[in-house]
Design a protein around this motif. Structure first.
Motif, short mmCIF file in Angstrom:
data_model
loop_
_atom_site.label_atom_id
_atom_site.label_comp_id
_atom_site.label_asym_id
_atom_site.label_seq_id
_atom_site.Cartn_x
_atom_site.Cartn_y
_atom_site.Cartn_z
N GLY A 129 -8.67 3.41 7.26
CA GLY A 129 -8.97 3.52 8.68
C GLY A 129 -8.36 4.75 9.35
N ILE A 130 -7.67 5.59 8.57
CA ILE A 130 -7.00 6.78 9.10
C ILE A 130 -7.90 7.99 8.84
N SER A 173 -7.48 -1.50 3.40
CA SER A 173 -6.24 -1.78 2.68
C SER A 173 -5.16 -2.11 3.69
N VAL A 174 -4.68 -3.35 3.67
CA VAL A 174 -3.59 -3.78 4.55
C VAL A 174 -2.56 -4.48 3.68
N TYR A 175 -1.31 -4.08 3.79
CA TYR A 175 -0.29 -4.53 2.86
C TYR A 175 0.68 -5.54 3.44
N SER A 176 0.59 -5.80 4.74
CA SER A 176 1.44 -6.80 5.37
C SER A 176 1.05 -6.92 6.83
N HIS A 213 4.15 -2.76 5.60
CA HIS A 213 2.92 -1.98 5.38
C HIS A 213 3.24 -0.50 5.30
N ASP A 214 4.05 -0.01 6.23
CA ASP A 214 4.36 1.42 6.27
C ASP A 214 5.23 1.86 5.10
N SER A 215 5.98 0.94 4.51
CA SER A 215 6.76 1.30 3.32
C SER A 215 5.85 1.55 2.14
N VAL A 216 4.64 0.99 2.16
CA VAL A 216 3.67 1.22 1.11
C VAL A 216 2.91 2.52 1.35
N THR A 217 2.44 2.73 2.58
CA THR A 217 1.64 3.92 2.88
C THR A 217 2.51 5.17 3.04
N ARG A 218 3.79 4.97 3.30
CA ARG A 218 4.78 6.04 3.50
C ARG A 218 4.55 6.84 4.78
N TYR A 219 3.74 6.28 5.67
CA TYR A 219 3.54 6.83 7.00
C TYR A 219 3.46 5.65 7.98
N GLY A 220 3.72 5.93 9.25
CA GLY A 220 3.65 4.86 10.25
C GLY A 220 2.22 4.59 10.67
N HIS A 268 -8.15 -5.87 1.67
CA HIS A 268 -7.60 -5.89 0.32
C HIS A 268 -6.08 -5.79 0.41
N PHE A 269 -5.43 -6.66 -0.33
CA PHE A 269 -3.97 -6.80 -0.30
C PHE A 269 -3.46 -6.72 -1.73
#
Length: 360
Positions: free
Chosen positions: A86-87, A114-117, A123-130, A152-153
């Motif tokens: 979505g970015i 893709s959403v991780y939490s 979530h941001d710890s996975v994508t490494r961006y806010g 997707h998780f």
């Protein structure tokens, strides 16, 4: 084997740099399929009777050809899905409602995010961006177009216990389905496998969690695909090289997403850049190797197991990545009945391999 779905990585470029990314995507990557190659693939796919295409990356929203390829796919009767964070750019802007509407008008029939939490910090710890808020804003805009939206998780140690919170978020937003994906130690994920791969007792906890959530949220589909047949909570046939094909940003082909970093020596039919899609689908040594293994008799341990019919001896890609082709008919490395590599005593010594395959 009749090809039904093709997944096309339009580009390796992505505004994010997820810790587990199988494509090693980032802002610095420039590899991408040309417009001409993608349009040709879609026309050839239509001739073969393909009914679904997934446009992914990297981040497909940064591809300058996305609207055009969506339009062609839809005009050919191939239903297109956009698989996205979505970015839309390196400033971390989210897909606007107008942007989402343009994609739908062009032909997009489904969005997968893709959403991780449900928790921004995880979530941001996975994508490494806010990006948590921006991704949820994009997801909301996609939902307002009224096409189906899925989440997707990827279940990792850092986030798997957040699945209930994410399901609550998804259900309240009106998401159609949450797919729980098995972490694959490939690409950038190789570097976090030891600390983020789930071990047996965590996999058992995840299975119980999914079962409970399905009972509490019957209106929401909570899917765990064939790689998670080992959990004993579903029986989904593996479709790797059966009716699905992956084409990466370089034109290389793979039986499924989990095989994307398994190197297989196939100088003639390993790429769609200089061969027709039909020829690759029929004659690829890699695809035919996977088909042969999936059709073969399993090893003694799996053949005699009471769960073999539902488990189907686990995920072939996971076995090959972590044990080589010699492990292909053996026990899944995360088997809950015959745990081998993933128990607490052996977890520290886990070894991951990249395979240079040889056609059988």
């Amino acid at each position: 084997m009749k090809l039904a779905e093709i997944k096309i990585e339009l580009t390796q470029e992505c505004p994010l740099a997820c810790v587990h990314c199988s494509t090693n995507s980032s802002r610095k990557q420039t590899s991408a399929l040309s417009r001409e190659v993608v349009l040709r693939l879609l026309r050839q796919a239509s001739e073969m009777g393909v009914t679904k295409v997934v446009f992914t990356g990297g981040e497909p929203l940064v591809s300058p050809h996305l609207l055009e390829v969506l339009s062609l796919a839809a005009s050919l009767g191939i239903s297109p899905t956009v698989y996205t964070s979505g970015i839309v750019d390196n400033k971390l802007n989210s897909m606007s409602l107008e942007h989402a509407k343009k994609l739908v008008r062009a032909g997009a029939a489904r969005f997968i995010f893709s959403v991780y939490s449900h928790r921004p910090e995880v979530h941001d710890s996975v994508t490494r961006y806010g990006t948590h808020a921006a991704t949820l804003a994009a997801l909301g805009n996609a939902l307002r177009t009224r096409v189906p939206v899925e989440i997707h998780f990827v279940a990792m140690r850092r986030n798997f216990r957040d699945l209930p919170g994410l399901v609550v978020l998804a259900d309240s937003a009106g998401v159609e389905r949450v797919s729980v994906l098995r972490f694959v130690p490939q690409g950038r994920g190789r570097t976090i496998a030891e600390r983020d791969g789930l071990v047996v007792h965590e996999l058992q906890e995840l299975a119980e969690m999914i079962t409970s959530l399905r009972a509490h949220y019957p209106q929401l589909t909570i899917r765990a695909g064939s790689p998670f047949n080992i959990l004993g909570i579903g029986n989904t046939p593996c479709n790797a090289a059966q009716d699905v094909l992956i084409v990466n940003h370089r034109g290389d082909i793979f039986p499924c997403d989990a095989f994307k970093n398994v190197r297989y020596a196939d100088p003639h039919f390993g790429s769609v850049l200089d061969k027709s899609l039909n020829d690759v689908w029929q004659q690829s040594a890699f695809l035919n190797q996977v088909r042969a293994v999936l059709a073969s008799e399993k090893g003694d341990t799996c053949s005699s197991c009471t769960q073999s019919a539902s488990c189907q001896s686990g995920c072939l890609a996971q076995k090959v990545i972590r044990g080589g082709w010699s492990a292909a008919t053996g026990v899944d490395p995360d088997c809950l009945i015959q745990p081998r590599l993933h128990n607490s005593e052996q977890d520290e010594g886990r070894v991951l391999v990249q395979i240079a395959g040889v056609a059988s």
